[in-house]
Scaffold this motif. Structure first.
Motif, PDB file in Angstrom:
ATOM      1  N   GLU A  30       0.857  -1.176   0.000  1.00 36.39           N
ATOM      2  CA  GLU A  30       0.000   0.000   0.000  1.00 36.39           C
ATOM      3  C   GLU A  30       0.897   1.231   0.000  1.00 36.39           C
ATOM      4  O   GLU A  30       2.107   1.133  -0.189  1.00 36.39           O
ATOM      5  CB  GLU A  30      -0.944   0.020   1.213  1.00 36.39           C
ATOM      6  CG  GLU A  30      -0.249   0.053   2.557  1.00 36.39           C
ATOM      7  CD  GLU A  30       0.178  -1.328   3.024  1.00 36.39           C
ATOM      8  OE1 GLU A  30       1.089  -1.375   3.880  1.00 36.39           O
ATOM      9  OE2 GLU A  30      -0.371  -2.325   2.545  1.00 36.39           O
ATOM     10  N   ALA A  31       0.315   2.409   0.162  1.00 35.60           N
ATOM     11  CA  ALA A  31       1.117   3.637   0.186  1.00 35.60           C
ATOM     12  C   ALA A  31       2.011   3.649   1.418  1.00 35.60           C
ATOM     13  O   ALA A  31       1.704   3.041   2.451  1.00 35.60           O
ATOM     14  CB  ALA A  31       0.204   4.864   0.180  1.00 35.60           C
ATOM     15  N   LEU A  61       8.558   4.039   7.914  1.00 36.13           N
ATOM     16  CA  LEU A  61       9.741   4.893   7.915  1.00 36.13           C
ATOM     17  C   LEU A  61      10.503   4.736   9.227  1.00 36.13           C
ATOM     18  O   LEU A  61      11.731   4.598   9.236  1.00 36.13           O
ATOM     19  CB  LEU A  61       9.348   6.355   7.705  1.00 36.13           C
ATOM     20  CG  LEU A  61      10.488   7.380   7.795  1.00 36.13           C
ATOM     21  CD1 LEU A  61      11.559   7.103   6.749  1.00 36.13           C
ATOM     22  CD2 LEU A  61       9.938   8.800   7.649  1.00 36.13           C
ATOM     23  N   GLY A  62       9.784   4.721  10.342  1.00 39.66           N
ATOM     24  CA  GLY A  62      10.425   4.523  11.636  1.00 39.66           C
ATOM     25  C   GLY A  62      11.093   3.164  11.743  1.00 39.66           C
ATOM     26  O   GLY A  62      12.197   3.029  12.297  1.00 39.66           O
ATOM     27  N   ARG A  90       2.903   2.891  -3.520  1.00 39.30           N
ATOM     28  CA  ARG A  90       3.032   4.307  -3.877  1.00 39.30           C
ATOM     29  C   ARG A  90       3.781   5.038  -2.781  1.00 39.30           C
ATOM     30  O   ARG A  90       3.566   4.792  -1.597  1.00 39.30           O
ATOM     31  CB  ARG A  90       1.653   4.951  -4.076  1.00 39.30           C
ATOM     32  CG  ARG A  90       1.697   6.422  -4.471  1.00 39.30           C
ATOM     33  CD  ARG A  90       0.301   6.974  -4.691  1.00 39.30           C
ATOM     34  NE  ARG A  90      -0.484   6.949  -3.462  1.00 39.30           N
ATOM     35  CZ  ARG A  90      -0.435   7.896  -2.519  1.00 39.30           C
ATOM     36  NH1 ARG A  90       0.395   8.917  -2.663  1.00 39.30           N
ATOM     37  NH2 ARG A  90      -1.191   7.804  -1.438  1.00 39.30           N
ATOM     38  N   PHE A  91       4.684   5.939  -3.173  1.00 34.28           N
ATOM     39  CA  PHE A  91       5.409   6.783  -2.227  1.00 34.28           C
ATOM     40  C   PHE A  91       4.735   8.147  -2.132  1.00 34.28           C
ATOM     41  O   PHE A  91       4.467   8.787  -3.155  1.00 34.28           O
ATOM     42  CB  PHE A  91       6.871   6.970  -2.656  1.00 34.28           C
ATOM     43  CG  PHE A  91       7.803   5.990  -2.034  1.00 34.28           C
ATOM     44  CD1 PHE A  91       7.885   4.691  -2.501  1.00 34.28           C
ATOM     45  CD2 PHE A  91       8.599   6.356  -0.965  1.00 34.28           C
ATOM     46  CE1 PHE A  91       8.730   3.770  -1.912  1.00 34.28           C
ATOM     47  CE2 PHE A  91       9.460   5.449  -0.374  1.00 34.28           C
ATOM     48  CZ  PHE A  91       9.526   4.153  -0.843  1.00 34.28           C
ATOM     49  N   THR A  92       4.461   8.574  -0.888  1.00 34.13           N
ATOM     50  CA  THR A  92       3.974   9.935  -0.704  1.00 34.13           C
ATOM     51  C   THR A  92       5.127  10.911  -0.877  1.00 34.13           C
ATOM     52  O   THR A  92       6.298  10.530  -0.771  1.00 34.13           O
ATOM     53  CB  THR A  92       3.368  10.119   0.693  1.00 34.13           C
ATOM     54  OG1 THR A  92       4.407   9.957   1.679  1.00 34.13           O
ATOM     55  CG2 THR A  92       2.260   9.110   0.956  1.00 34.13           C
ATOM     56  N   ASP A  93       4.800  12.169  -1.141  1.00 32.33           N
ATOM     57  CA  ASP A  93       5.842  13.172  -1.345  1.00 32.33           C
ATOM     58  C   ASP A  93       6.726  13.313  -0.116  1.00 32.33           C
ATOM     59  O   ASP A  93       7.946  13.469  -0.225  1.00 32.33           O
ATOM     60  CB  ASP A  93       5.219  14.527  -1.690  1.00 32.33           C
ATOM     61  CG  ASP A  93       4.613  14.550  -3.079  1.00 32.33           C
ATOM     62  OD1 ASP A  93       3.807  15.449  -3.358  1.00 32.33           O
ATOM     63  OD2 ASP A  93       4.957  13.666  -3.891  1.00 32.33           O
ATOM     64  N   GLU A  94       6.109  13.265   1.086  1.00 33.80           N
ATOM     65  CA  GLU A  94       6.911  13.469   2.296  1.00 33.80           C
ATOM     66  C   GLU A  94       7.858  12.302   2.560  1.00 33.80           C
ATOM     67  O   GLU A  94       8.981  12.504   3.059  1.00 33.80           O
ATOM     68  CB  GLU A  94       6.017  13.723   3.517  1.00 33.80           C
ATOM     69  CG  GLU A  94       4.986  12.662   3.811  1.00 33.80           C
ATOM     70  CD  GLU A  94       3.628  12.961   3.209  1.00 33.80           C
ATOM     71  OE1 GLU A  94       3.593  13.570   2.131  1.00 33.80           O
ATOM     72  OE2 GLU A  94       2.610  12.575   3.825  1.00 33.80           O
ATOM     73  N   LEU A  97      11.358   2.463  -3.884  1.00 34.11           N
ATOM     74  CA  LEU A  97      10.922   1.838  -5.134  1.00 34.11           C
ATOM     75  C   LEU A  97       9.415   1.584  -5.105  1.00 34.11           C
ATOM     76  O   LEU A  97       8.892   1.054  -4.111  1.00 34.11           O
ATOM     77  CB  LEU A  97      11.641   0.506  -5.380  1.00 34.11           C
ATOM     78  CG  LEU A  97      13.165   0.546  -5.410  1.00 34.11           C
ATOM     79  CD1 LEU A  97      13.731   0.007  -4.093  1.00 34.11           C
ATOM     80  CD2 LEU A  97      13.715  -0.252  -6.582  1.00 34.11           C
ATOM     81  N   GLU A  98       8.734   1.959  -6.159  1.00 29.00           N
ATOM     82  CA  GLU A  98       7.321   1.649  -6.313  1.00 29.00           C
ATOM     83  C   GLU A  98       7.177   0.388  -7.153  1.00 29.00           C
ATOM     84  O   GLU A  98       7.787   0.266  -8.213  1.00 29.00           O
ATOM     85  CB  GLU A  98       6.580   2.817  -6.964  1.00 29.00           C
ATOM     86  CG  GLU A  98       6.495   4.035  -6.050  1.00 29.00           C
ATOM     87  CD  GLU A  98       5.730   5.186  -6.675  1.00 29.00           C
ATOM     88  OE1 GLU A  98       5.549   5.194  -7.915  1.00 29.00           O
ATOM     89  OE2 GLU A  98       5.306   6.097  -5.916  1.00 29.00           O
TER      90      GLU A  98
END
Length: 326
Positions: A78-79, A85-86, A106-110, A131-132
Motif C-alpha cells: 500500500e502507500a 519509515l520509523g 506508492r510513495f507519498t511526497d513526504e 521503489l514503487e
C-alpha cells in the motif's frame, strides 16, 4: 511498410497477484531477488526473512555478493506510512545495513523527501532507495513485476556508486571543494549542519521547513561575468514548494526592505516564470582551482549561509499557506 503487430501493456492490481505482504509478497521477493537486483544493479544473496531487529522483524535481509555488504528490504503493498519509515531507521541502526530498499505501491511526497534527506545527511556507507512496485501483463501472459526507483543516493548509478576517478575534472573539483567546506563547517558553523559532499555544484542545508532549503553553490560558470577564475559562489534561500512557491515568495518580497536591512546588503530576488522554484541569494566571483584561496572562500560562504539562516529561518516557519487551502 512493415507489418508489425503490437500489444497493449495492461496494469494488474497488486492484490490479484499477492494476497498480502507478509504471507505472499515477501516470500515471493525472497525467492526472486533477481528482479530487484536488476533494477538496483546489484547481485543479491538472501540471508534471512523476518529477521529480528529489536522489537521489529525486518522483511528481508540479504547481501550484495560482490561487496558482501548488507542490504535490507522493507515491503508494503500500500502507500508508504510513518510506521514503516520509523522501522527502516530502526533496522538501519540495528543491522548497520549499507543499503536500505523500501518498496511500496506508492510513495507519498513526504516519504520520498525523507529518503532524499537521509541520503543527503547519512554517512558515506549508508544509502537509501525508494521503489514503487507495479505489475503488468500483455494479453494472457503471466503478470510481470516492475520496480520503479523514486528515491536514490546522489552518487548512485546502475553499475554502483560513482567513483572519484570516474568523474569529470569539474565534478572532481566540486567534490573536493565540498569535502573541504564540510570540514570547515564542522569546525566553525554555529547555526547550520553540513551535509554529505557530492560531485555537484550545490550543497543543500536545512532551514526548518519542507519546501525550503538553504543552498551553497559552487558554480563552474560565473553568470555575473566578472571573469575572476570563471567561477561563482552563491549562498541562497531556495523555495520549491509543490503548490505555493510563488505565494511564499511574494510574502517574503513584502518584507524585502527589512530583510535586506537585517542582511546588511542587497540580495538578488529571482522569480522565473518558467520554473516552480524561487531563489533569494547573494553571490560573488571566485576561482575554485585556487587552493590557497579556499579558507577565505569557505569563510565567506559560511558567513553568508549563517546570516541567511538567521534572517529567514523564523520567517519561513511562520509563513501561512493561502487561506483557501489552510
Amino acid at each position: 511498410m512493415t507489418d508489425v503487430q503490437l500489444s497493449k501493456l495492461e496494469r494488474v492490481d497488486l492484490g490479484e497477484v499477492w494476497r498480502n505482504e507478509p504471507a505472499s509478497f515477501t516470500p515471493w521477493l525472497a525467492e526472486n531477488l533477481v528482479f530487484l537486483g536488476e533494477t538496483l544493479g546489484m547481485d543479491l544473496e538472501l540471508d534471512a526473512q523476518e529477521k529480528n531487529v529489536g522489537p521489529y522483524r525486518a522483511d528481508i535481509v540479504c547481501k550484495e555478493e560482490n561487496t558482501d555488504n548488507w542490504v535490507l528490504i522493507e515491503n508494503q503493498l500500500e502507500a508508504t506510512d510513518h510506521t514503516h519509515l520509523g522501522q527502516i531507521l530502526t533496522y538501519a541502526a540495528g543491522l548497520n545495513a549499507v543499503t536500505i530498499a523500501w518498496i511500496a505501491r506508492r510513495f507519498t511526497d513526504e516519504h520520498r523527501a525523507a529518503l532524499d534527506w537521509l541520503n543527503e545527511n547519512s554517512t558515506d556507507n549508508l544509502q537509501f532507495f525508494g521503489l514503487e512496485i507495479e505489475v503488468g501483463r500483455i494479453g494472457q501472459s503471466p503478470p510481470a513485476p516492475e520496480f520503479n526507483i523514486v528515491a536514490k543516493p546522489n552518487t548512485w548509478t546502475k553499475g554502483g556508486p560513482s567513483r572519484t576517478q570516474e568523474l569529470s575534472p569539474g565534478k572532481r573539483l566540486q567534490l573536493d571543494f565540498w569535502r573541504g567546506f564540510r570540514e570547515h563547517m564542522l569546525e566553525h558553523a554555529e547555526r547550520i549542519t553540513p551535509t554529505k559532499p557530492s560531485p555537484q555544484h550545490w550543497m543543500s542545508l536545512s532551514v526548518g521547513r519542507s519546501g525550503f532549503q538553504l543552498a551553497a553553490i559552487a558554480s563552474l560558470y560565473d553568470s555575473g561575468g566578472a571573469g575572476y577564475g570563471g567561477h561563482q559562489l552563491r549562498a541562497e534561500l531556495w523555495i520549491d514548494h509543490r503548490e505555493h512557491s510563488e505565494h511564499f515568495y511574494q510574502l517574503l518580497l513584502l518584507e524585502k526592505e527589512e530583510i535586506e536591512r537585517q542582511m546588511d546588503e542587497a540580495l538578488t530576488w529571482h522569480n522565473p516564470e518558467t520554473t516552480r522554484s524561487r531563489r533569494i541569494y547573494v553571490q560573488r566571483s571566485a576561482n575554485l582551482e585556487n587552493l590557497s584561496a579556499r579558507d577565505e572562500q569557505y569563510t565567506w560562504l559560511l558567513r553568508k549561509l549563517e546570516k541567511l539562516h538567521e534572517v529567514f529561518a523564523d520567517r519561513v516557519r511562520n509563513l501561512d499557506v493561502p487561506a483557501s487551502t489552510s
